[in-house]
Scaffold this motif. Structure first.
Motif, short mmCIF file in Angstrom:
data_model
loop_
_atom_site.label_atom_id
_atom_site.label_comp_id
_atom_site.label_asym_id
_atom_site.label_seq_id
_atom_site.Cartn_x
_atom_site.Cartn_y
_atom_site.Cartn_z
N GLY A 91 -0.01 12.34 1.40
CA GLY A 91 -1.32 11.70 1.55
C GLY A 91 -1.37 10.33 0.90
N ARG A 92 -0.71 10.21 -0.24
CA ARG A 92 -0.65 8.91 -0.92
C ARG A 92 0.24 7.94 -0.15
N PHE A 93 1.35 8.43 0.39
CA PHE A 93 2.23 7.60 1.22
C PHE A 93 1.49 7.12 2.46
N HIS A 94 0.69 7.98 3.06
CA HIS A 94 -0.09 7.58 4.23
C HIS A 94 -1.09 6.48 3.87
N LYS A 95 -1.64 6.54 2.65
CA LYS A 95 -2.54 5.46 2.22
C LYS A 95 -1.76 4.15 2.08
N LEU A 96 -0.52 4.23 1.61
CA LEU A 96 0.33 3.05 1.52
C LEU A 96 0.54 2.45 2.93
N ILE A 97 0.77 3.31 3.91
CA ILE A 97 0.93 2.84 5.29
C ILE A 97 -0.34 2.14 5.76
N ASN A 98 -1.49 2.71 5.47
CA ASN A 98 -2.76 2.09 5.84
C ASN A 98 -2.87 0.71 5.21
N GLY A 99 -2.51 0.60 3.94
CA GLY A 99 -2.54 -0.70 3.27
C GLY A 99 -1.56 -1.68 3.87
N PHE A 100 -0.38 -1.22 4.20
CA PHE A 100 0.63 -2.10 4.80
C PHE A 100 0.14 -2.63 6.14
N VAL A 101 -0.42 -1.76 6.96
CA VAL A 101 -0.91 -2.17 8.28
C VAL A 101 -2.06 -3.18 8.13
N ARG A 102 -2.87 -3.04 7.09
CA ARG A 102 -4.05 -3.89 6.91
C ARG A 102 -3.86 -4.96 5.83
N HIS A 103 -2.63 -5.24 5.43
CA HIS A 103 -2.38 -6.11 4.28
C HIS A 103 -3.06 -7.48 4.37
N LYS A 104 -3.24 -8.02 5.56
CA LYS A 104 -3.85 -9.35 5.70
C LYS A 104 -5.31 -9.35 5.22
N GLU A 105 -5.96 -8.20 5.26
CA GLU A 105 -7.34 -8.09 4.78
C GLU A 105 -7.41 -8.08 3.25
N PHE A 106 -6.27 -7.93 2.59
CA PHE A 106 -6.23 -7.73 1.14
C PHE A 106 -5.27 -8.72 0.46
N SER A 107 -5.32 -9.97 0.88
CA SER A 107 -4.48 -11.03 0.30
C SER A 107 -3.00 -10.66 0.31
N ASN A 108 -2.57 -9.95 1.36
CA ASN A 108 -1.16 -9.56 1.54
C ASN A 108 -0.63 -8.72 0.38
#
Length: 195
Positions: A91-108
């Motif tokens: 579940g935590r790894f999946h959150k990392l994937i979500n962050g990676f996919v959306r990284h541009k929204e979070f200053s990379n």
């Protein structure tokens, strides 16, 4: 860096080379307190980003500081792919994937809070990335928000003691208790068998 941490890896491209570093607290009596010792592996970046098994490279790094180690050529063989059996880590790894996919929204910048599980998550994600995505990745431990490259995707871990420095910058934070189920197609593709 008077903050306590476990030996930690970092990786990034510098010029034509990919650098993989492992940093330890240097507790030897010959140096001032709070100094670090770093072991480095480097290679041609174009070749390195083609290699799928980052864990095999990490095994070539020192397990403890050895200031007398000789320089030797790197010899790495790919290992088997990791399967995630732990549902909490998944579940935590999946959150990392979500962050990676959306990284541009979070200053990379995607921030894994605490060191536990970071190297494991990193090696699994690395295997799933294309060579061009690997070339854009800057990973490793950070203690402050200074020196984070803005032109790379920063996948970093931080000691829990410095979390407040990162929580006010709009970065994507992954706490130890976070869980996530892949929703978007791009997330599901990256999660693959781990979904």
């Amino acid at each position: 860096q008077g903050i306590d941490f476990e030996p930690a890896v970092r990786g990034f491209i510098e010029g034509a080379y990919y650098l993989i570093l492992k940093t330890f607290k240097d507790r030897s009596t010959q140096v001032r307190p709070n100094r670090v010792f770093t072991h480095m592996i480097t290679g041609n970046a174009k070749d390195f980003i083609q290699f799928d098994d980052l864990r095999a490279v990490f095994t070539q790094l020192q397990n403890q500081p050895d200031k007398l180690a000789k320089i030797t050529p790197l010899s790495v063989k790919a290992g088997e792919q990791t399967v995630i059996d732990d549902p909490v880590f998944r579940g935590r790894f999946h959150k990392l994937i979500n962050g990676f996919v959306r990284h541009k929204e979070f200053s990379n910048t995607v921030v894994w809070i605490g060191q536990k599980g970071f190297e494991e998550a990193l090696t699994i994600l690395w295997r799933k990335l294309s060579p061009s995505e690997r070339a854009e990745l800057n990973f490793g431990i950070y203690f402050s928000t200074e020196n984070l490259p803005s032109n790379k995707v920063n996948l970093i871990c931080i000691p829990e003691a410095v979390q407040s420095k990162f929580s006010r910058n709009g970065y994507y934070l992954i706490s130890p208790a976070d869980q996530y189920d892949p929703v978007e197609l791009s997330e599901q593709i990256l999660a693959g068998d781990e979904a």
